[in-house]
Design a protein around this motif. Structure first.
Motif, mmCIF file in Angstrom:
data_model
loop_
_atom_site.group_PDB
_atom_site.id
_atom_site.type_symbol
_atom_site.label_atom_id
_atom_site.label_comp_id
_atom_site.label_asym_id
_atom_site.label_seq_id
_atom_site.Cartn_x
_atom_site.Cartn_y
_atom_site.Cartn_z
ATOM 1 N N MET A 78 65.229 -46.183 69.948
ATOM 2 C CA MET A 78 64.509 -47.415 70.274
ATOM 3 C C MET A 78 63.565 -47.842 69.155
ATOM 4 S SD MET A 78 65.632 -47.999 73.360
ATOM 5 C CE MET A 78 64.511 -49.021 74.297
ATOM 6 N N ILE A 79 62.878 -46.855 68.582
ATOM 7 C CA ILE A 79 61.906 -47.150 67.535
ATOM 8 C C ILE A 79 62.273 -46.310 66.321
ATOM 9 C CG2 ILE A 79 59.460 -47.098 66.894
ATOM 10 C CD1 ILE A 79 58.769 -47.202 69.855
ATOM 11 N N SER A 80 62.442 -46.966 65.183
ATOM 12 C CA SER A 80 62.824 -46.243 63.971
ATOM 13 C C SER A 80 62.777 -47.210 62.795
ATOM 14 C CB SER A 80 64.259 -45.711 64.117
ATOM 15 O OG SER A 80 64.750 -45.281 62.858
ATOM 16 N N PRO A 81 62.517 -46.690 61.607
ATOM 17 C CA PRO A 81 62.705 -47.537 60.431
ATOM 18 C C PRO A 81 64.183 -47.892 60.302
ATOM 19 C CG PRO A 81 61.698 -45.408 59.847
ATOM 20 C CD PRO A 81 62.145 -45.310 61.268
ATOM 21 N N LEU A 82 64.489 -49.005 59.626
ATOM 22 C CA LEU A 82 65.860 -49.255 59.158
ATOM 23 C C LEU A 82 65.866 -48.772 57.709
ATOM 24 C CD1 LEU A 82 66.743 -52.789 60.605
ATOM 25 C CD2 LEU A 82 67.628 -50.556 61.330
ATOM 26 N N PRO A 83 66.765 -47.842 57.374
ATOM 27 C CA PRO A 83 66.591 -47.109 56.120
ATOM 28 C C PRO A 83 66.665 -47.947 54.849
ATOM 29 C CG PRO A 83 68.737 -46.635 57.084
ATOM 30 C CD PRO A 83 67.965 -47.419 58.109
ATOM 31 N N GLY A 84 67.346 -49.081 54.888
ATOM 32 C CA GLY A 84 67.419 -49.891 53.674
ATOM 33 C C GLY A 84 66.409 -51.029 53.671
ATOM 34 N N VAL A 85 65.627 -51.111 54.748
ATOM 35 C CA VAL A 85 64.740 -52.263 54.906
ATOM 36 C C VAL A 85 63.269 -51.852 54.931
ATOM 37 C CG1 VAL A 85 64.130 -54.187 56.432
ATOM 38 C CG2 VAL A 85 66.530 -53.455 56.260
ATOM 39 N N THR A 86 62.969 -50.828 55.741
ATOM 40 C CA THR A 86 61.580 -50.507 56.059
ATOM 41 C C THR A 86 60.935 -49.607 55.010
ATOM 42 O OG1 THR A 86 62.403 -50.442 58.325
ATOM 43 C CG2 THR A 86 60.117 -49.737 57.980
ATOM 44 N N ALA A 87 59.741 -49.989 54.559
ATOM 45 C CA ALA A 87 58.934 -49.074 53.750
ATOM 46 C C ALA A 87 58.246 -48.142 54.742
ATOM 47 C CB ALA A 87 57.909 -49.852 52.948
ATOM 48 N N THR A 88 58.571 -46.847 54.674
ATOM 49 C CA THR A 88 58.124 -45.919 55.718
ATOM 50 C C THR A 88 56.771 -45.297 55.384
ATOM 51 O OG1 THR A 88 59.454 -44.254 54.616
ATOM 52 C CG2 THR A 88 60.418 -45.310 56.524
ATOM 53 N N LYS A 89 56.081 -44.870 56.450
ATOM 54 C CA LYS A 89 54.834 -44.123 56.283
ATOM 55 C C LYS A 89 55.063 -42.745 56.887
ATOM 56 C CE LYS A 89 52.158 -48.306 57.045
ATOM 57 N NZ LYS A 89 50.859 -48.859 57.478
ATOM 58 N N PRO A 90 54.644 -41.694 56.201
ATOM 59 C CA PRO A 90 54.908 -40.338 56.681
ATOM 60 C C PRO A 90 54.262 -40.079 58.035
ATOM 61 C CG PRO A 90 53.954 -40.314 54.479
ATOM 62 C CD PRO A 90 53.897 -41.720 54.953
ATOM 63 N N GLY A 91 55.086 -39.897 59.073
ATOM 64 C CA GLY A 91 54.560 -39.599 60.396
ATOM 65 C C GLY A 91 54.648 -40.758 61.360
ATOM 66 N N SER A 92 55.084 -41.915 60.891
ATOM 67 C CA SER A 92 55.184 -43.077 61.788
ATOM 68 C C SER A 92 56.649 -43.418 62.040
ATOM 69 C CB SER A 92 54.492 -44.287 61.169
ATOM 70 O OG SER A 92 54.807 -45.455 61.924
ATOM 71 N N ALA A 93 56.954 -43.745 63.314
ATOM 72 C CA ALA A 93 58.315 -44.192 63.648
ATOM 73 C C ALA A 93 58.472 -45.687 63.338
ATOM 74 C CB ALA A 93 58.634 -43.895 65.106
ATOM 75 N N MET A 94 57.389 -46.288 62.863
ATOM 76 C CA MET A 94 57.353 -47.662 62.337
ATOM 77 C C MET A 94 57.469 -48.765 63.400
ATOM 78 S SD MET A 94 56.469 -46.935 59.324
ATOM 79 C CE MET A 94 56.326 -48.609 58.734
ATOM 80 N N ARG A 95 58.641 -49.276 63.690
ATOM 81 C CA ARG A 95 58.697 -50.413 64.625
ATOM 82 C C ARG A 95 59.976 -50.415 65.454
ATOM 83 N NH1 ARG A 95 59.579 -55.710 60.786
ATOM 84 N NH2 ARG A 95 59.856 -56.657 62.829
ATOM 85 N N PRO A 96 59.968 -51.176 66.567
ATOM 86 C CA PRO A 96 61.167 -51.203 67.418
ATOM 87 C C PRO A 96 62.368 -51.727 66.634
ATOM 88 C CG PRO A 96 59.307 -52.273 68.513
ATOM 89 C CD PRO A 96 58.876 -51.998 67.103
#
Ligand code: WTA
Length: 653
Positions: free
Chosen positions: A423-441
């Motif tokens: 349900m909630i996850s980065p999109l690997p080619g789109v999202t700039a990730t932060k260590p420990g965050s599932a980021m956005r829906p």
């Protein structure tokens, strides 16, 4: 949630953007968010079109009887046809579906064509045994290909599988067989774990001494160990499956036909039979598997380390990857057998490109040390995933650096047995990730963080995680317990699904999961309810009362700490002996995963004047913190005695 955790989170401001090369080739492009937000239901219809339907649906979503959703109403579909037949008919029968690696080192490469034959034979065998559409079949297996074959064979004939994790005890198996009223149990003589054969069939024999409607037990020979046999009931898999016809003409079922039941812990002692149906579930597992893991079926080798006994094994080892035509690794055993580099050795051996695992294993690897991964060539990896509990930033960074060579995007995926799919996850080619965050829906999903009144908290604040729009793979209910379904998930906030998790939005609106806010513990990514363990403890003759808390644990996320009051006038062993006996008793009642890390015998439990146990205070003790406000206790001295006692209490494994 402690203030300290919140502070740590807010200081985490590193971000990792995908490389331009990864972004350019990614399955999911940035436009997906807008596309889904324009019309969510139409978006899901487009995802459903990627599946093979025998008859297309008339209505995409019927939410008129909320919270009971229906997706792709009127459509007809077969899960196993989507997982197997379509690939074979599209000319990919020779592609490997599973590289199976047994713990002792035996291997099998199973192609899609072979898997289709195996599933067809098993489906024919189930039919010969009298299993028909709608029947419930319990599956209690080690992690071997026959477990997936059994699930797909059930799905092929419309039988509803209920997989029970092989680590659960006979008692836990019995209650799940009874609750689903299963007719058949599929099991194995045993499996291999930690360098030795363990037995499974005796637990089935033990369970079936209870009252059930199980007529037959189908047994895979895996270890060849001596196995007690009841000729009137037990059938060897090879005796009945091997002689079946190798083709099977599938029937198609309603989109809302139940696909499986999977039991999960809730806040009461009785596990909930979460059930999922077919069309919506398959749509969302296939879509999420494709966009979150960026699967390229021709070139990727994907490995999800979960067991089939959990939802992750259902959605991201069986249904999602097979529908997408993935080549996978399936490994039977533990990561430290025969050595602590086993997983890395297999990554090198099979050229694994996508690895999906749990924070507890990542932390264990960190503890073992870099020398194990460093002995192997991990350069095939291009994407890493995490699931099951919040991943702490240190573990995230270690995973990225040591396992991913600083080149692989990490997808921290939040979801639940109930949500069926990510349900909630980065999109690997789109999202700039932060260590420990599932980021956005994910595109197509609506999740929010709200306060006690259900009002969204806004960036920079914490609250409860909720889902305010229906999604295709949502649970359709708790098996046989309509009221419990409404009460558990839909009553905290009117008409809104409450997931049981706390979460925080940072200043950029990224989501940080903070763990459960209810009485559910998360031990190595496994959900166990405090009440379940408490009732297992009080079922022992020596125990009068028990209180269980999940205490922070550096390795397993949480560890189970129990406080027990003994019954007077009962003869029983004492001290260390008793603690050992109680731990084993819990293992017998529920399974080894629920064994308390520590048990402390106390004379009294901290209770309010109205008799409610104050678990918050016990948690302080169990986490070696100064005990919080105890002024509402009936007897304020109780906590002092308990704190002193715990320091000398025993802890094990
Ligand atoms: C937790 C497992 C933080 C959460 C798929 C949820 C997570 C429960 C994450 C569901 C994550 C799962 N970050 N917490 N990425 N993934 N959880 O049903 O508390 O076994 O409610 O499903 O695990 O556990 P379940």
């Amino acid at each position: 949630m402690s203030a300290e955790t919140l502070d740590n989170l807010s200081s985490e401001n590193r971000t990792f953007a995908p490389s331009p090369e990864f972004a350019a080739q990614a399955n999911a492009q940035p436009g997906l968010y807008d596309e889904a937000s324009r019309d969510g239901v139409a978006f899901w219809e487009r995802q459903a079109e990627a599946l093979v339907w025998d008859r297309k649906w008339d209505t995409a979503l019927d939410w008129s009887n909320a919270p009971f959703a229906q997706w792709f109403v009127g459509g007809k579909i077969n899960a196993s046809v989507n997982a197997l037949d379509r690939h074979v008919s599209e000319g990919h029968g020779g592609r490997i579906a599973f590289h199976f690696e047994g713990e002792p080192g035996d291997t099998r490469d199973i192609s899609y064509a072979q898997l289709l034959t195996d599933v067809s034979k098993a489906a024919n065998a189930l039919t010969e045994m009298g299993i028909t559409s709608g029947d419930r079949v319990a599956i209690y297996m080690p992690l071997i290909p026959e477990a997936a074959v059994a699930m797909l064979a059930c799905a092929r004939i419309g039988a509803i599988h209920s997989v029970v994790f092989g680590g659960f005890s006979a008692d836990a198996l019995l209650s799940r067989i009874q609750d689903a009223d299963a007719k058949l149990v599929i099991t194995a003589d045993g499996g291999f774990r930690k360098g030795a054969a363990f037995a499974l069939k005796p637990a089935v024999d033990e369970a079936l001494k209870g009252e059930t409607n199980v007529k037959q037990v189908l047994v895979v020979k895996r270890t060849g160990q001596e196995t007690a046999w009841d000729d009137s009931r037990d059938i060897w898999w090879h005796d009945i499956v091997d002689r079946q016809h190798s083709t099977h003409t599938p029937e198609f079922f309603d989109s809302e036909h139940p696909l499986f039941i999977l039991y999960t812990s809730g806040t009461t002692a009785k596990p909930k039979g979460i059930f999922h149906t077919t069309g919506g579930y398959l749509t969302q597992v296939a879509y999420t598997h494709k966009v979150v893991f960026d699967l390229k079926p021709k070139t990727d080798v994907y490995w999800c380390t979960a067991d089939v006994g959990w939802i992750t094994g259902h959605s991201y080892m069986v249904y999602g990857p097979l529908i997408n035509g993935a080549t996978q690794v399936m490994y039977e055993g533990t990561p430290d057998t025969p050595h602590k580099g086993r997983v890395f050795e297999l990554v090198e051996k099979y050229g694994v490109t996508i690895l999906y695992t749990a924070p507890t294993l990542i932390r264990t690897w960190m503890k073992w040390g870099e020398e194990f991964p460093n002995q192997f060539n991990l350069s095939s990896l291009r994407l890493l995933g995490s699931v099951g509990e919040p991943i702490n930033p240190e573990a995230w960074i270690w995973y990225r650096h040591v396992i991913g060579g600083n080149r692989c995007p990490i997808v921290d995926t939040w979801w639940q047995t109930e949500t069926g799919a990510i349900m909630i996850s980065p999109l690997p080619g789109v999202t700039a990730t932060k260590p420990g965050s599932a980021m956005r829906p994910l595109p197509g999903i609506s999740a929010k963080v709200v306060d006690d009144n259900g009002v969204p908290v806004g960036d920079g604040h914490g609250g409860y995680l909720i889902l305010d729009k229906p999604w295709p793979s949502m649970l359709r209910g708790v098996w046989g317990e309509e009221e419990r379904f409404k009460e558990t998930y839909w009553s905290r906030f009117e008409g809104i699904y409450f997931a049981g998790d706390g979460a925080k939005l940072d200043d950029d609106g990224a989501i940080w999961l903070l763990g459960r806010v209810d009485d559910v513990m998360n031990v190595s990514g496994h959900r166990i309810s405090t009440t379940e363990v408490e009732s297992a403890l009080v079922s022992h003759e020596a125990v009068a009362e028990a209180a269980v808390v999940g205490a922070a644990d550096a390795m397993t996320g949480q560890g189970i700490v129990a406080f027990v009051i003994l019954r007077g006038g009962v003869e029983h062993v004492e001290g260390e002996e008793l603690v050992k006996e109680l731990r084993n008793h819990v293992a017998k009642e529920i399974g080894a995963i629920a064994k308390p890390r520590q048990i402390m015998v106390v004379n009294e439990l901290p209770k309010t004047r109205s008799g409610k146990i104050m678990r918050r205070l016990l948690k302080d003790v169990a986490e070696n913190r100064a005990v919080g406000d105890a002024t509402t206790l009936a007897d304020p001295n109780v906590m002092k005695l308990i704190s002193e006692g715990l320091k000398s209490a025993s802890s094990e494994d």
